[in-house]
Design a protein around this motif. Structure first.
Motif, short mmCIF file in Angstrom:
data_model
loop_
_atom_site.label_atom_id
_atom_site.label_comp_id
_atom_site.label_asym_id
_atom_site.label_seq_id
_atom_site.Cartn_x
_atom_site.Cartn_y
_atom_site.Cartn_z
N UNK A 83 0.82 -1.21 0.00
CA UNK A 83 0.00 0.00 0.00
C UNK A 83 0.86 1.26 0.00
N UNK A 84 2.06 1.17 0.54
CA UNK A 84 2.94 2.33 0.63
C UNK A 84 3.50 2.76 -0.71
N UNK A 85 3.86 1.78 -1.54
CA UNK A 85 4.60 2.10 -2.76
C UNK A 85 4.14 1.24 -3.93
N UNK A 86 4.18 1.83 -5.11
CA UNK A 86 3.89 1.06 -6.32
C UNK A 86 5.06 0.15 -6.68
N UNK A 87 6.23 0.40 -6.10
CA UNK A 87 7.41 -0.44 -6.33
C UNK A 87 7.95 -0.89 -4.97
N UNK A 88 7.23 -1.77 -4.30
CA UNK A 88 7.63 -2.15 -2.94
C UNK A 88 9.01 -2.78 -2.85
N UNK A 89 9.42 -3.50 -3.89
CA UNK A 89 10.73 -4.13 -3.84
C UNK A 89 11.85 -3.09 -3.83
N UNK A 90 11.59 -1.90 -4.39
CA UNK A 90 12.61 -0.84 -4.39
C UNK A 90 12.71 -0.15 -3.03
N UNK A 91 11.63 -0.18 -2.28
CA UNK A 91 11.56 0.55 -1.01
C UNK A 91 11.93 -0.33 0.18
N UNK A 92 11.66 -1.62 0.06
CA UNK A 92 11.78 -2.52 1.21
C UNK A 92 13.17 -2.50 1.83
N UNK A 93 14.21 -2.62 1.00
CA UNK A 93 15.56 -2.68 1.53
C UNK A 93 15.89 -1.42 2.34
N UNK A 94 15.48 -0.27 1.84
CA UNK A 94 15.79 0.98 2.54
C UNK A 94 15.03 1.08 3.86
N UNK A 95 13.78 0.65 3.86
CA UNK A 95 13.01 0.66 5.10
C UNK A 95 13.66 -0.21 6.17
N UNK A 96 13.99 -1.44 5.80
CA UNK A 96 14.57 -2.36 6.77
C UNK A 96 15.95 -1.90 7.22
N UNK A 97 16.77 -1.43 6.27
CA UNK A 97 18.12 -0.97 6.62
C UNK A 97 18.08 0.18 7.61
N UNK A 98 17.22 1.15 7.35
CA UNK A 98 17.16 2.31 8.23
C UNK A 98 16.47 1.99 9.56
N UNK A 99 15.52 1.08 9.52
CA UNK A 99 14.89 0.68 10.78
C UNK A 99 15.93 0.01 11.68
N UNK A 100 16.73 -0.87 11.10
CA UNK A 100 17.78 -1.53 11.89
C UNK A 100 18.78 -0.51 12.44
N UNK A 101 19.09 0.49 11.61
CA UNK A 101 20.09 1.48 12.02
C UNK A 101 19.59 2.35 13.17
N UNK A 102 18.35 2.83 13.06
CA UNK A 102 17.86 3.78 14.05
C UNK A 102 17.21 3.12 15.27
N UNK A 103 16.89 1.84 15.16
CA UNK A 103 16.24 1.14 16.27
C UNK A 103 17.26 0.33 17.07
#
Length: 264
Positions: free
Chosen positions: A52-72
């Protein structure tokens, strides 16, 4: 493409009987091999928050997970795997490829009747054991070797340590599986939580289930029945106060309990 079977109970008793699903395969005694997902509006799909967030979820997923790991990092999980991070992110509202399910039909009913009282709700019921019969061979073998019905994050990390590994196993033939998250907090425990995840497709899980209609059913909770179901769940202590332990859940429960409702 066939449709997933739909059942529409008209009374609380019929609803209980349908969700008990004693006509479906049993694990032990009356324990079914079903997982449940309740939605307050029956028109909602099983699309993930990431889709629902993106029309290209595969392009966004890596960045979401990488930054979540970094900041959490201060709240990081005890086992530093992508599957634990996905579970933690999903639990706290990060858009992911996961969907929330429960082993408890009453918990699913709560989410089907916690709002939108003028609309039909729905409880999806899915046979997780039979879903896992469609897994790629390495994942089926992992379950068999463990004598398990659903995966843990540790089992997934051992077989598919990265999301690319997970997707590669699809080989053009989408599949789905269910896994139990670690007990991150009391909410995971009280909700009897389990997650689904799909590979090889970004369509909602309902699209995949339409190709396998014998694995699921949709139980409609009619709008005119919602308040009775809600009252019975409250009496059984299946409320926001229990399902969301803490002050947030208490406030949600009180807001609904003392909010307006139609005359009976």
């Amino acid at each position: 493409m066939e449709a997933v079977p739909v059942v529409r109970p008209e009374t609380w008793g019929e609803l209980q009987d349908v969700l008990a699903a004693t006509d479906w395969p049993q694990v032990r005694g009356l324990r079914t091999q079903l997982v449940y997902r309740g939605l307050s509006c029956e028109r909602r799909t099983l699309e993930t928050s990431l889709s629902r967030l993106s029309e290209s979820p595969s392009d966004v997923e890596h960045h979401l997970v990488r930054n979540f790991r970094k900041y959490a990092h201060r709240d990081h999980t005890s086992d530093d795997t992508v599957w634990n991070w996905l579970a933690l992110g999903q639990h706290h509202g990060l858009p992911t490829r996961l969907l929330d399910w429960t082993f408890s039909p009453l918990v699913a009913l709560h989410f089907a009747t916690d709002r939108a009282f003028d609309e039909d709700g729905v409880v999806w019921c899915v046979d997780f054991r039979r879903v896992h019969e469609h897994l790629p061979k390495p994942l089926r073998k992992a379950l068999e070797d463990e004598g398990a019905d659903v995966f843990t994050t540790e089992m997934l990390a051992a077989e598919v340590p990265t999301l690319a590994d997970f997707d590669d196993l699809a080989g053009g033939d989408p599949y789905a599986l269910f896994f139990e998250p670690p007990s991150l907090d009391d909410r995971i425990v009280t909700q009897a939580a389990v997650f689904s995840v799909a590979a090889g497709t970004w369509d909602g899980l309902d699209v995949w289930l339409r190709d396998h209609p014998d694995l699921a059913k949709r139980v409609i909770v009619p709008a005119e029945l919602k308040w009775e179901v809600r009252d019975r769940l409250d009496q059984a202590n299946v409320t926001e106060r229990v399902i969301f332990p803490g002050l947030d859940g208490l406030a949600r429960w009180l807001r609904r309990y003392y909010g307006p409702r139609p005359s009976m």
